[in-house]
Design a protein around this motif. Structure first.
Motif, mmCIF file in Angstrom:
data_model
loop_
_atom_site.group_PDB
_atom_site.id
_atom_site.type_symbol
_atom_site.label_atom_id
_atom_site.label_comp_id
_atom_site.label_asym_id
_atom_site.label_seq_id
_atom_site.Cartn_x
_atom_site.Cartn_y
_atom_site.Cartn_z
ATOM 1 N N LEU A 137 -49.955 -81.465 40.881
ATOM 2 C CA LEU A 137 -48.440 -81.180 40.300
ATOM 3 C C LEU A 137 -48.432 -81.212 38.929
ATOM 4 O O LEU A 137 -47.877 -80.424 38.179
ATOM 5 N N VAL A 185 -44.380 -84.695 55.167
ATOM 6 C CA VAL A 185 -43.091 -84.023 55.756
ATOM 7 C C VAL A 185 -43.110 -82.443 55.515
ATOM 8 O O VAL A 185 -42.372 -81.649 56.092
ATOM 9 N N LYS A 230 -29.223 -83.323 53.063
ATOM 10 C CA LYS A 230 -29.691 -84.529 53.543
ATOM 11 C C LYS A 230 -30.100 -85.546 52.620
ATOM 12 O O LYS A 230 -31.579 -85.317 52.333
ATOM 13 N N LYS A 256 -44.855 -80.174 57.676
ATOM 14 C CA LYS A 256 -43.911 -80.127 58.900
ATOM 15 C C LYS A 256 -42.850 -79.095 58.734
ATOM 16 O O LYS A 256 -42.500 -78.236 59.679
ATOM 17 N N LEU A 257 -42.140 -79.221 57.699
ATOM 18 C CA LEU A 257 -40.924 -78.376 57.429
ATOM 19 C C LEU A 257 -41.239 -77.027 57.032
ATOM 20 O O LEU A 257 -40.439 -76.178 57.672
ATOM 21 N N VAL A 301 -33.089 -81.267 51.154
ATOM 22 C CA VAL A 301 -33.666 -82.624 51.715
ATOM 23 C C VAL A 301 -34.201 -83.237 50.299
ATOM 24 O O VAL A 301 -35.230 -82.682 49.788
ATOM 25 N N THR A 302 -33.829 -84.471 50.481
ATOM 26 C CA THR A 302 -34.416 -85.039 48.992
ATOM 27 C C THR A 302 -35.009 -86.422 49.308
ATOM 28 O O THR A 302 -34.605 -87.088 50.463
ATOM 29 N N GLY A 330 -45.889 -84.203 46.806
ATOM 30 C CA GLY A 330 -46.486 -85.265 46.281
ATOM 31 C C GLY A 330 -47.442 -84.748 44.919
ATOM 32 O O GLY A 330 -47.890 -83.667 44.860
ATOM 33 N N GLY A 331 -47.791 -85.957 44.318
ATOM 34 C CA GLY A 331 -49.009 -85.601 43.392
ATOM 35 C C GLY A 331 -50.042 -86.608 43.216
ATOM 36 O O GLY A 331 -49.913 -87.627 44.011
ATOM 37 N N PHE A 345 -37.005 -78.496 49.401
ATOM 38 C CA PHE A 345 -37.416 -79.816 49.944
ATOM 39 C C PHE A 345 -38.005 -80.481 48.559
ATOM 40 O O PHE A 345 -38.901 -80.107 47.957
ATOM 41 N N THR A 346 -37.572 -81.765 48.449
ATOM 42 C CA THR A 346 -38.547 -82.879 47.848
ATOM 43 C C THR A 346 -38.890 -83.918 48.448
ATOM 44 O O THR A 346 -38.161 -84.601 49.116
ATOM 45 N N GLU A 377 -41.029 -79.379 46.663
ATOM 46 C CA GLU A 377 -41.578 -80.245 45.371
ATOM 47 C C GLU A 377 -42.140 -81.252 46.043
ATOM 48 O O GLU A 377 -41.504 -82.290 46.755
ATOM 49 N N SER A 407 -32.017 -89.165 51.000
ATOM 50 C CA SER A 407 -32.725 -90.335 51.590
ATOM 51 C C SER A 407 -31.867 -91.159 52.104
ATOM 52 O O SER A 407 -30.639 -91.732 51.519
ATOM 53 N N GLU A 408 -32.177 -91.700 53.601
ATOM 54 C CA GLU A 408 -31.299 -92.675 54.075
ATOM 55 C C GLU A 408 -31.520 -94.014 53.391
ATOM 56 O O GLU A 408 -30.763 -94.757 53.586
#
Ligand code: NAD
Length: 494
Positions: free
Chosen positions: A422, A245, A187, A248-249, A160-161, A265-266, A239-240, A263, A189-190
């Protein structure tokens, strides 16, 4: 957008597959739904893509699970050569991929070209790692057992990116997964799926077998990623994205005890001591702050400058920031593109207003222009109070807050006063202080007299709420491998 670039981007995007890639075929979403991709510089729709849901997600993970056995047994050299061919194809199409990226995400073409090369390098790096997956053999302490360790692919992976590096974030996961022999459901990003579709096409052209990489985009991430996580077929999540989020994952990963690489936030501190080379420090701050319009997990979020040079630093930074050309990233000479969308723009505006209400001084920028597109001007705030909201949230925009400090102890304490860890940056001419402070700042990566740490040959990742695991470097492939230990009784001859 210039007419030439607009026409070219239109043709490139029209030629892309924009459906779901499942088991080697590009297919419509089961529901038939589609979703629009918008150019943030014009607010115009540039593509309509298949909008996947739960049923599509299940078909994708089943395809990945079916493909795993054969793919995991593929000779490493074969996997290596697929990656190497993909590297060559990405670089041969650097200009086209950059234009697609700028059109869906906004970053200036020069930066997009850089990201294409950065993404490609992960494919090349891991093509070289694929044939170097080692193991080891030792003996038990009592001499009675041979301990033979091999490395096997983890198994099907969920990728997931985020939208901010549309090509590199995927390549940084797909490269090592292919090298290790893992299959994938991916998946992107949309908001920025087109670069990922282009990469998937290139990997297919490079010889990646059906089912190894499955791509599902969606307007409802939970409806796709949730079923993957609960399927029991996926063995790893990589996941990044944001910490919220990611948390949750991680909870979902617990159900089937999946391996995870996170990966997140920073909130990078950028520290300038008064003995620093100020030209270098300003140049470094421009990179650490303005790469990707400030929309980077590595972005300098809090710029701490020692009192003796704070005024001069802010003035010089403001001169450089104020001179940057803002506009549509496809136009010649543009150095700062739009932000990704309205929520991002609103957040930056609110954070700046909050800092001003707490005493910050606007040295340059600070006013949202009245024009189409999600633009915010490069902004420098001086005399920022450490209590301002922007010191405890990701700004994710072209805003440089300068906070003054007096002592080394004080700045280390302020740098570490955050849930994230980070990256950090530090400018000093004092070598001993450089090491001392670098060791004291709680981060996974530190730039000493540089504003850029990202490098495919280096381990990228953070501590604290910034994540788990590392991507890239020699350790990058380890995240996709399990150790298997074989015990063999040892008897001696005679
Ligand atoms: P985000 O967390 O909103 O989204 C990341 C991805 O997760 C997207 O693909 C999104 O569709 C998906 N997602 C969102 N909600 C989900 C859910 N409920 N279930 C499953 N998937 C879901 O982050 P973003 O806004 O796309 O990206 C910005 C964030 O990413 C920032 O926090 C930034 O620091 C972080 N980031 C980190 C790194 C790193 O390497 N550490 C690199 C780039 C960006």
């Amino acid at each position: 957008m210039t007419t030439g670039h607009a026409a070219k981007a239109h043709d490139l995007i029209a030629a892309l597959h924009t459906d779901l890639l499942i088991d080697g075929a590009w297919v419509e979403a089961e529901s038939g739904r589609r979703l629009d991709v918008v150019n943030p510089a014009t607010e115009q729709s540039i593509a309509s893509i298949a909008d996947g849901g739960e049923k599509d997600a299940l078909r994708a993970i089943e395809a990945a699970a079916r493909a795993q056995r054969d793919w995991g047994r593929t000779p490493p050299r074969e996997r290596s050569e697929i990656l190497r061919r993909a590297y060559d194809l990405v670089m041969a199409r650097q200009e086209d991929l950059a234009l697609i990226m700028t059109t869906e995400m906004g970053k200036p073409l020069r930066e997009a070209r850089g990201e294409v090369a950065y993404a490609a390098e992960f494919l090349r790096w891991f093509s070289e790692e694929a044939v170097r997956i080692g193991g080891d053999a030792t003996m038990s302490g009592d001499g009675g057992t041979r301990i033979i360790c091999t490395r096997e692919p983890v198994g099907p992976c969920v990728l997931v990116t985020p939208w901010n590096f549309p090509l590199a974030m995927g390549a940084r996961k797909i490269g090592p997964a292919i090298a290790a022999g893992c299959t994938m459901v991916f998946k992107p990003s949309e908001l920025t799926p087109l670069s990922s579709f282009a990469l998937a096409e290139i990997l297919t052209e490079a010889g990646l077998p059906a089912g190894v990489l499955n791509v599902v985009c969606t307007s409802d991430p939970g409806s796709v990623v949730g079923p993957w996580m609960s399927s029991g077929l996926a063995r790893k999540l990589t996941f990044t994205g944001s910490t919220a989020v990611g948390v949750k994952l991680l909870e979902q990963a617990a159900e089937h005890v999946m391996r995870t690489s996170m990966e997140l936030g920073g909130n990078a501190p950028f520290i300038v001591f008064d003995d620093a080379d100020l030209d270098d420090a300003v140049a470094g701050a421009m990179v650490a702050k303005m790469r990707n319009m400030g929309e980077a997990c590595t972005a300098a979020n809090r710029i701490f400058v020692q009192r003796g040079v704070a005024e001069e630093f802010s003035t010089r930074l403001a001169e450089r920031m104020g001179a940057l050309v803002v506009g549509d990233g496809t136009e010649d000479g543009v150095e700062v593109g739009p932000l990704v969308g309205t929520p991002a723009l609103d957040k930056v505006e609110e954070l700046v207003a909050d800092a001003i209400s707490r005493g910050a001084r606007v040295v340059v920028g600070g006013e949202r222009p009245d024009r189409p597109g999600y633009f915010y001007p490069p902004t420098v705030l001086a005399d920022v109070s450490p209590a301002s909201a922007l010191t405890s949230q990701e700004i994710f925009g072209p805003v440089a807050p300068v906070i003054t400090f007096d002592t080394e102890e004080e700045v280390v304490q302020m740098a570490n006063d955050t849930a994230w860890g980070l990256v950090g940056y530090l400018y000093t001419r004092d070598v001993e202080r450089g090491f001392r402070v670098s060791e004291a700042v709680e981060v996974g990566m530190m730039g000493l007299n540089t504003g850029l740490v990202s490098n495919p040959a280096a381990p990228f990742g953070g501590v604290k709420a910034s994540g788990l695991g590392r991507e890239g470097g020699r350790v990058g492939i380890e995240e996709f491998l399990e150790i298997k230990y074989l015990a063999v009784p040892r008897r001696t001859v005679g």
